[in-house]
Design a protein around this motif. Structure first.
Motif, short mmCIF file in Angstrom:
data_model
loop_
_atom_site.label_atom_id
_atom_site.label_comp_id
_atom_site.label_asym_id
_atom_site.label_seq_id
_atom_site.Cartn_x
_atom_site.Cartn_y
_atom_site.Cartn_z
N LEU A 188 1.53 2.77 11.68
CA LEU A 188 2.06 3.08 10.35
C LEU A 188 1.60 2.04 9.32
CD1 LEU A 188 3.89 4.72 8.50
CD2 LEU A 188 5.86 3.47 9.41
N ALA A 189 1.59 0.76 9.73
CA ALA A 189 1.13 -0.29 8.81
C ALA A 189 -0.34 -0.08 8.46
CB ALA A 189 1.34 -1.66 9.45
N LYS A 190 -1.13 0.28 9.46
CA LYS A 190 -2.56 0.51 9.20
C LYS A 190 -2.77 1.68 8.24
CE LYS A 190 -3.88 -0.75 13.85
NZ LYS A 190 -4.63 -0.31 15.03
N ASP A 191 -1.98 2.73 8.44
CA ASP A 191 -2.11 3.89 7.55
C ASP A 191 -1.75 3.52 6.11
OD1 ASP A 191 -2.74 5.32 9.79
OD2 ASP A 191 -0.78 6.29 9.99
N LEU A 192 -0.69 2.73 5.97
CA LEU A 192 -0.26 2.33 4.62
C LEU A 192 -1.31 1.45 3.95
CD1 LEU A 192 3.43 1.69 5.61
CD2 LEU A 192 2.74 3.19 3.72
N VAL A 193 -1.88 0.54 4.72
CA VAL A 193 -2.92 -0.34 4.20
C VAL A 193 -4.12 0.49 3.75
CG1 VAL A 193 -4.66 -1.98 5.03
CG2 VAL A 193 -2.23 -2.46 5.37
N ASP A 194 -4.50 1.46 4.58
CA ASP A 194 -5.62 2.32 4.23
C ASP A 194 -5.40 3.03 2.91
OD1 ASP A 194 -7.63 2.04 5.97
OD2 ASP A 194 -6.85 3.48 7.44
N GLU A 195 -4.17 3.47 2.72
CA GLU A 195 -3.90 4.24 1.50
C GLU A 195 -3.67 3.37 0.26
OE1 GLU A 195 -1.14 7.47 1.94
OE2 GLU A 195 -1.07 7.81 -0.24
N PHE A 196 -2.99 2.23 0.43
CA PHE A 196 -2.52 1.52 -0.76
C PHE A 196 -3.19 0.19 -1.07
CE2 PHE A 196 1.01 4.38 0.32
CZ PHE A 196 1.15 5.02 -0.90
N TRP A 197 -3.96 -0.37 -0.16
CA TRP A 197 -4.66 -1.63 -0.44
C TRP A 197 -6.06 -1.35 -0.95
CZ3 TRP A 197 -3.70 -5.71 4.02
CH2 TRP A 197 -2.35 -6.12 3.98
N PRO A 198 -6.62 -2.16 -1.83
CA PRO A 198 -5.93 -3.24 -2.52
C PRO A 198 -4.93 -2.69 -3.53
CG PRO A 198 -8.14 -2.95 -3.40
CD PRO A 198 -8.01 -1.99 -2.26
N GLY A 199 -3.81 -3.39 -3.70
CA GLY A 199 -2.82 -2.91 -4.65
C GLY A 199 -1.46 -3.57 -4.45
N PRO A 200 -0.49 -3.13 -5.26
CA PRO A 200 0.80 -3.83 -5.32
C PRO A 200 1.78 -3.42 -4.22
CG PRO A 200 0.78 -2.10 -6.94
CD PRO A 200 -0.58 -2.08 -6.28
N LEU A 201 1.32 -3.41 -2.97
CA LEU A 201 2.20 -3.09 -1.85
C LEU A 201 2.19 -4.23 -0.84
CD1 LEU A 201 4.03 -0.82 -0.67
CD2 LEU A 201 2.09 -0.28 0.84
N THR A 202 3.33 -4.88 -0.68
CA THR A 202 3.48 -5.96 0.30
C THR A 202 4.16 -5.39 1.53
OG1 THR A 202 3.60 -7.67 -1.39
CG2 THR A 202 4.59 -8.20 0.74
N ALA A 207 5.10 -11.45 5.35
CA ALA A 207 4.83 -10.56 4.22
C ALA A 207 3.36 -10.72 3.84
CB ALA A 207 5.73 -10.91 3.05
N VAL A 208 2.64 -9.62 3.70
CA VAL A 208 1.20 -9.72 3.40
C VAL A 208 0.78 -8.62 2.44
CG1 VAL A 208 0.62 -8.36 5.49
CG2 VAL A 208 -1.13 -9.82 4.44
N ARG A 209 -0.13 -8.98 1.52
CA ARG A 209 -0.72 -7.93 0.69
C ARG A 209 -2.14 -8.30 0.29
NH1 ARG A 209 -0.77 -7.11 -5.11
NH2 ARG A 209 -0.28 -8.98 -6.29
N MET A 210 -2.91 -7.28 -0.05
CA MET A 210 -4.26 -7.48 -0.59
C MET A 210 -4.20 -7.10 -2.07
SD MET A 210 -7.75 -5.49 0.45
CE MET A 210 -9.23 -5.69 -0.54
N PRO A 211 -4.30 -8.11 -2.96
CA PRO A 211 -4.19 -7.80 -4.39
C PRO A 211 -5.39 -7.00 -4.88
CG PRO A 211 -4.72 -10.13 -4.06
CD PRO A 211 -4.51 -9.54 -2.70
N ALA A 212 -5.22 -6.30 -5.98
CA ALA A 212 -6.31 -5.49 -6.53
C ALA A 212 -7.15 -6.29 -7.52
CB ALA A 212 -5.75 -4.25 -7.22
N ALA A 213 -6.60 -7.34 -8.11
CA ALA A 213 -7.34 -8.08 -9.14
C ALA A 213 -8.60 -8.72 -8.55
CB ALA A 213 -6.43 -9.15 -9.75
#
Ligand code: TXA
Ligand code: MG
Length: 318
Positions: free
Chosen positions: A77-91, A112-118
Motif C-alpha cells: 500500500l505504501a508503494k502504491d501511494l508513493v507511486d501515485e503521489f510522490w513527489p508531492g505533499p504526502l508524508t 515519517a518520510v516524503r519526497m518533496p516536489a520542489a
C-alpha cells in the motif's frame, strides 16, 4: 554567525555536509534541514527550534526508490501511494530501517518520510548525498514560514544559510498518513485530501491514541486570532482601529479596517498559499485582535480550517 539568504545549492549542500542547518524551500512550507546521517546536526534542529525531543522529524528523500532505503519491507500500500503521489505533499508513516537514526524519529521505530516536489529541495538532497530531516522552519508553536526571508527572521544568526526558492506554492504543511498493511489513517490534513485518497481504504483516526506532534495549540500568532461565523456581524463588536480582518473574497465595505485579502476570487488554493504570510503580516500590525471566517469545509479548505482551529483563541466548533 551571519545568516545568508541565497540561491546557491552547492553552498547549502556544503553546509549540510559539514553538520550545519540550512533553510530549505519545499512546495509546502520552508523546512529547517539537517543531514539524516549526522546525529549532532539532528540534535541541533531540535535545539534551534526549541522543539521537544519527543516530537519526531520528517525525512525528505529525492527519489521514490528511497522508500526501500528508509524502510526495510514497506507495505504494498505504501508503494502504491508513493507511486501515485510522490513527489508531492504526502508524508507517509511506516516502519523505519536501521539506516535511519533514532534521533530523527525521537526514539520511535516508525518513521515519517516524503519526497518533496520542489526542484531546489530535490537537487539539494541529491547534492548532500543523504536524505534530509526537515521540520517546518519556525520556532516551536509559531507560524510555518512560506518565504526565505521569514526563515531568516526566525533564525537570524543561528543558521548559516537559507536557500531561497521563492514563495512556497502550496503554503501549508504536507498531508500526513499512517500506512498500515491494509488501510491508512489521515493524521494531518493537507493539500492531498481524503477525496484524493478515496480509492484507498481509509480508517478513521482513533483520537484516543496520542500521535506525537498532535498539540492542540500550534501555528499561533501573538495577536489573538478569532474565528467568527460572519466578519460582517463581528465587526459591529470590535473597534475599527485595533482590529485586523483576514478576508477570503469578502467584498463588503470594510474600509475603516485594516484588511488582508487571501483570495479576491475565493480560490481555496490561493488562500492556502497566502494564509501563513497573512497571519504573520496581521500579527505585525500591532492590533489587539485578528478576525477570520472559517473556510468552506471542502478540498484543501478542511486543512485550512484545521490550521485555523489550532491558531485561534476560540473554537467556533466547540
Ligand atoms: O510539509 C511538511 O511536512 C513540512 C516540510 C518542511 O516538509 N514539514 C513539516 O514538519 O511540517 P514538522 O516537523 O513541522 O511536522 C511534522 C509532523 C509533526 O507533527 C510530527 O510530530 C509528525 O509530523 N511526525 C513525524 N514523525 C512522526 C512519526 N514517526 N509518527 C507520527 N507523527 C510523526
Ligand atoms: Mg511544524
Amino acid at each position: 554567525m551571519t545568516t545568508t539568504v541565497g540561491t546557491d545549492i552547492d553552498i547549502a549542500a556544503a553546509f549540510l555536509r559539514a553538520g550545519e542547518l540550512v533553510g530549505m524551500p519545499t512546495e509546502t512550507v520552508y523546512g529547517l534541514a539537517a543531514s539524516v546521517a549526522l546525529d549532532e546536526a539532528i540534535k541541533k534542529v531540535f535545539q534551534t527550534k526549541n522543539r521537544p525531543f519527543s516530537n519526531p522529524l520528517i525525512v525528505h528523500v529525492a527519489q521514490k526508490s528511497d522508500l526501500e532505503w528508509v524502510s526495510d519491507k514497506p507495505f504494498q500500500l505504501a508503494k502504491d501511494l508513493v507511486d501515485e503521489f510522490w513527489p508531492g505533499p504526502l508524508t507517509i508513516i511506516l516502519f523505519k530501517s536501521d539506516r535511519i537514526s533514532t534521533f530523527a524519529t525521537a526514539g520511535s521505530s516508525s518513521l515519517a518520510v516524503r519526497m518533496p516536489a520542489a526542484e531546489m529541495a530535490l537537487s539539494l538532497i541529491q547534492k548532500v548525498g543523504a536524505p534530509l530531516v526537515a521540520p517546518s522552519a519556525n520556532p516551536f508553536t509559531r507560524i510555518s514560514p512560506t518565504t526565505a526571508i521569514q526563515v531568516k527572521d526566525y533564525f537570524d544568526g543561528k543558521i548559516p544559510y537559507v536557500l531561497d526558492g521563492g514563495k512556497c506554492t502550496i503554503g501549508i504543511e504536507s498531508t500526513i498518513i499512517k500506512v498500515n498493511e491494509n488501510n491508512l489513517q489521515i493524521l494531518r490534513e493537507g493539500a492531498i485530501t481524503a477525496q484524493h485518497l478515496s480509492k484507498y481504504p481509509i480508517i478513521q483516526n482513533d483520537h484516543s491514541v496520542h500521535h506525537p506532534g498532535n498539540y492542540k495549540k500550534h501555528y499561533a500568532p501573538n495577536t489573538p486570532l478569532r474565528m467568527v461565523k460572519s466578519i460582517k456581524e463581528a465587526t459591529k463588536k470590535f473597534p475599527t482601529e485595533s482590529t485586523v480582518l483576514i478576508l477570503f473574497g469578502q467584498h463588503s465595505d470594510f474600509r475603516q479596517y485594516r484588511t488582508i485579502q487571501l483570495s479576491e476570487e475565493k480560490k481555496l488554493e490561493e488562500a492556502a498559499s497566502n494564509l501563513y504570510s497573512a497571519m504573520s503580516e496581521a500579527d505585525s500590525m500591532g492590533a489587539s485582535v485578528i478576525l477570520i471566517e472559517p473556510f468552506p469545509d471542502q478540498g484543501i479548505g478542511k486543512a485550512l480550517n484545521e490550521r485555523l482551529r489550532k491558531a485561534a483563541i476560540n473554537n467556533l466548533y466547540e
